[in-house]
Design a protein around this motif. Structure first.
Motif, PDB file in Angstrom:
ATOM      1  N   PRO A 222       0.832  -1.211   0.000  1.00 15.79           N
ATOM      2  CA  PRO A 222       0.000   0.000   0.000  1.00 15.79           C
ATOM      3  C   PRO A 222       0.867   1.263   0.000  1.00 15.79           C
ATOM      4  N   MET A 223       0.464   2.243  -0.790  1.00 11.99           N
ATOM      5  CA  MET A 223       1.163   3.528  -0.838  1.00 11.99           C
ATOM      6  C   MET A 223       0.173   4.602  -0.408  1.00 11.99           C
ATOM      7  N   ARG A 224       0.480   5.237   0.721  1.00 12.57           N
ATOM      8  CA  ARG A 224      -0.429   6.247   1.269  1.00 12.57           C
ATOM      9  C   ARG A 224       0.153   7.635   1.053  1.00 12.57           C
ATOM     10  N   ALA A 225      -0.645   8.472   0.427  1.00 18.39           N
ATOM     11  CA  ALA A 225      -0.226   9.839   0.174  1.00 18.39           C
ATOM     12  C   ALA A 225      -0.583  10.730   1.344  1.00 18.39           C
ATOM     13  N   THR A 226      -0.016  11.937   1.365  1.00 12.93           N
ATOM     14  CA  THR A 226      -0.347  12.915   2.398  1.00 12.93           C
ATOM     15  C   THR A 226      -1.856  13.147   2.430  1.00 12.93           C
ATOM     16  N   GLY A 227      -2.428  13.102   3.630  1.00  9.76           N
ATOM     17  CA  GLY A 227      -3.867  13.256   3.766  1.00  9.76           C
ATOM     18  C   GLY A 227      -4.595  11.942   3.895  1.00  9.76           C
ATOM     19  N   GLY A 228      -3.855  10.831   3.851  1.00  5.99           N
ATOM     20  CA  GLY A 228      -4.467   9.526   4.051  1.00  5.99           C
ATOM     21  C   GLY A 228      -4.990   8.861   2.795  1.00  5.99           C
ATOM     22  N   ILE A 229      -4.741   9.447   1.637  1.00  8.70           N
ATOM     23  CA  ILE A 229      -5.191   8.865   0.375  1.00  8.70           C
ATOM     24  C   ILE A 229      -4.317   7.668   0.030  1.00  8.70           C
ATOM     25  N   GLN A 230      -4.930   6.588  -0.417  1.00  8.72           N
ATOM     26  CA  GLN A 230      -4.167   5.430  -0.859  1.00  8.72           C
ATOM     27  C   GLN A 230      -4.099   5.439  -2.386  1.00  8.72           C
ATOM     28  N   VAL A 231      -2.923   5.205  -2.919  1.00 12.80           N
ATOM     29  CA  VAL A 231      -2.691   5.294  -4.360  1.00 12.80           C
ATOM     30  C   VAL A 231      -2.478   3.901  -4.941  1.00 12.80           C
ATOM     31  N   LEU A 232      -3.199   3.618  -6.026  1.00 12.16           N
ATOM     32  CA  LEU A 232      -3.010   2.380  -6.772  1.00 12.16           C
ATOM     33  C   LEU A 232      -2.257   2.700  -8.054  1.00 12.16           C
ATOM     34  N   ALA A 233      -1.202   1.960  -8.329  1.00 11.51           N
ATOM     35  CA  ALA A 233      -0.360   2.227  -9.502  1.00 11.51           C
ATOM     36  C   ALA A 233      -0.741   1.327 -10.668  1.00 11.51           C
ATOM     37  N   ASP A 234      -0.311   1.738 -11.847  1.00 13.00           N
ATOM     38  CA  ASP A 234      -0.533   0.935 -13.051  1.00 13.00           C
ATOM     39  C   ASP A 234       0.506  -0.174 -13.181  1.00 13.00           C
ATOM     40  N   GLY A 235       1.593  -0.030 -12.453  1.00 13.15           N
ATOM     41  CA  GLY A 235       2.640  -1.033 -12.518  1.00 13.15           C
ATOM     42  C   GLY A 235       3.853  -0.578 -11.741  1.00 13.15           C
ATOM     43  N   GLY A 236       4.900  -1.357 -11.812  1.00 11.83           N
ATOM     44  CA  GLY A 236       6.118  -1.036 -11.097  1.00 11.83           C
ATOM     45  C   GLY A 236       7.110  -0.295 -11.971  1.00 11.83           C
ATOM     46  N   MET A 237       8.349  -0.267 -11.532  1.00 13.77           N
ATOM     47  CA  MET A 237       9.358   0.542 -12.212  1.00 13.77           C
ATOM     48  C   MET A 237       9.749   0.021 -13.593  1.00 13.77           C
ATOM     49  N   GLU A 238       9.228  -1.136 -13.953  1.00 14.11           N
ATOM     50  CA  GLU A 238       9.457  -1.594 -15.328  1.00 14.11           C
ATOM     51  C   GLU A 238       8.809  -0.647 -16.347  1.00 14.11           C
ATOM     52  N   LEU A 239       7.780   0.109 -15.909  1.00 15.22           N
ATOM     53  CA  LEU A 239       7.121   1.058 -16.810  1.00 15.22           C
ATOM     54  C   LEU A 239       8.033   2.232 -17.182  1.00 15.22           C
ATOM     55  N   LEU A 240       9.071   2.458 -16.374  1.00 14.90           N
ATOM     56  CA  LEU A 240       9.990   3.554 -16.685  1.00 14.90           C
ATOM     57  C   LEU A 240      10.830   3.249 -17.921  1.00 14.90           C
ATOM     58  N   GLU A 241      10.916   1.994 -18.289  1.00 14.06           N
ATOM     59  CA  GLU A 241      11.781   1.605 -19.403  1.00 14.06           C
ATOM     60  C   GLU A 241      11.270   2.116 -20.741  1.00 14.06           C
ATOM     61  N   THR A 242       9.966   2.412 -20.834  1.00  7.98           N
ATOM     62  CA  THR A 242       9.400   2.872 -22.105  1.00  7.98           C
ATOM     63  C   THR A 242       8.848   4.289 -22.031  1.00  7.98           C
ATOM     64  N   ALA A 243       8.991   4.959 -20.889  1.00 12.24           N
ATOM     65  CA  ALA A 243       8.441   6.306 -20.738  1.00 12.24           C
ATOM     66  C   ALA A 243       9.305   7.328 -21.449  1.00 12.24           C
TER      67      ALA A 243
END
Length: 325
Positions: free
Chosen positions: A51-72
């Motif tokens: 789980p990744m919690r942002a400031t304010g208690g919001i939980q963030v769901l990602a599209d994927g992990g750092m493998e997505l950086l390879e094509t950005a």
């Protein structure tokens, strides 16, 4: 013609800075039905597992992990969770690989500490929130820290100051990809003034000027309507019914820029619009923007924009309508 701008990867992590993250999603992640050309494809990239919690208690769901950086094509780094918190080695390695293949890396506020830790900023100008510039200089002496600007465009690497300056940096990137008119259209949808130039001061010591804002706004609008004239600071001061010395001080207090610098920004912004949308020649545009010679216009345009007027028109003009610049 507008080319496909590619994928934008926005980093997310536990302790995420919500506002800076929201800036990137708002500008690069929203659908833009008002445009008839491809917009950015955005992905939320998880730096941390679980789980990744942002400031304010919001939980963030990602599209994927750092493998997505390879094509950005572009990677956005929001403010980092803690300037003293070490950056994961896997993230630093991924950023170095992305930079090596030509991706653009953009930091907002304290996100610059991630770029600094990667070593990619060594020998380059960079900025961050004015509260952190001394620390950035002390920890990373090889970086040329500029504490007095909203953002720094070093080509592949863009760094921006405190949170809202991230909007300006992101709009600057949009202008690089699509031109000033498109960037201003995005700004209007955000209900904000057009993107500010990077050289504007990020911290104004006296934000509430003794001169009513409406008075300065009136003078600024008067000047915008006369950009074709060779206006000088004394002309603006006279219009404001002030001595030149008083006007200089109060203008700087209210805007964080000198009148001369502000006039230059307005002239070049108008020149960009004309290059994008009109059939005017370079000589005509120089005259309409108040330059005494086409040579001085070309030098100023290339210095600030980084492209010759002819190249800018070729890249962002309306193809068949544009005349050579």
């Amino acid at each position: 013609m507008h080319s496909t701008p590619g994928s934008v990867a926005i980093l997310a992590y536990d302790g995420l800075c919500t506002f800076e993250f929201g800036i990137a999603v708002e500008i690069f992640g929203l659908a833009r039905p008002e445009f008839d050309f491809p917009w950015y494809q955005h992905r939320i990239v998880a730096v941390d597992q679980g789980p990744m919690r942002a400031t304010g208690g919001i939980q963030v769901l990602a599209d994927g992990g750092m493998e997505l950086l390879e094509t950005a094509r572009t990677i956005i780094i929001p403010g980092w969770r803690s300037r003293s918190d070490p950056v994961p080695a896997t993230l630093l390695a991924a950023l170095r690989r992305a930079h090596g293949r030509g991706a653009r890396l953009v930091s907002i506020c304290s996100g610059v500490f991630v770029l600094a830790a990667s070593g990619l900023l060594d020998g380059l100008r960079a900025t961050t929130h004015w509260r952190y510039t001394d620390e950035l200089s002390a920890r990373y002496p090889n970086i040329l820290v500029d504490p007095d600007v909203l953002y720094v465009d070093a080509g592949q690497l863009l760094t921006s100051a405190g949170s809202a300056a991230g909007i300006d940096a992101c709009l600057h990137l949009v202008a690089r990809d699509f031109g000033t008119q498109v960037a201003n259209s995005v700004a209007r949808r955000l209900v904000m003034s057009p993107q500010r130039t990077g050289g504007q001061a990020q911290f104004i010591p006296a934000p509430v000027s003794r001169t009513p804002r409406s008075d300065l706004s009136r003078v600024m609008q008067w000047a915008r309507e006369r950009l074709h004239e060779p206006l000088e600071v004394r002309d603006l001061a006279s219009q404001a019914a002030m001595s030149e010395r008083t006007f200089l001080r109060r203008f700087s207090e209210a805007t964080g820029a000198s009148p001369k610098s502000w006039l230059q920004q307005q002239r070049l912004a108008r020149a960009r619009e004309l290059l994008e949308s009109s059939r005017h020649t370079t000589e005509q545009i120089a005259q309409q923007c108040g330059y005494r010679s086409v040579e001085s216009f070309r030098v100023a345009f290339r210095t600030v924009v980084g492209l010759a007027p002819s190249v800018y028109r070729e890249r962002f003009g309306r193809g068949e309508q544009a005349l050579p610049a």
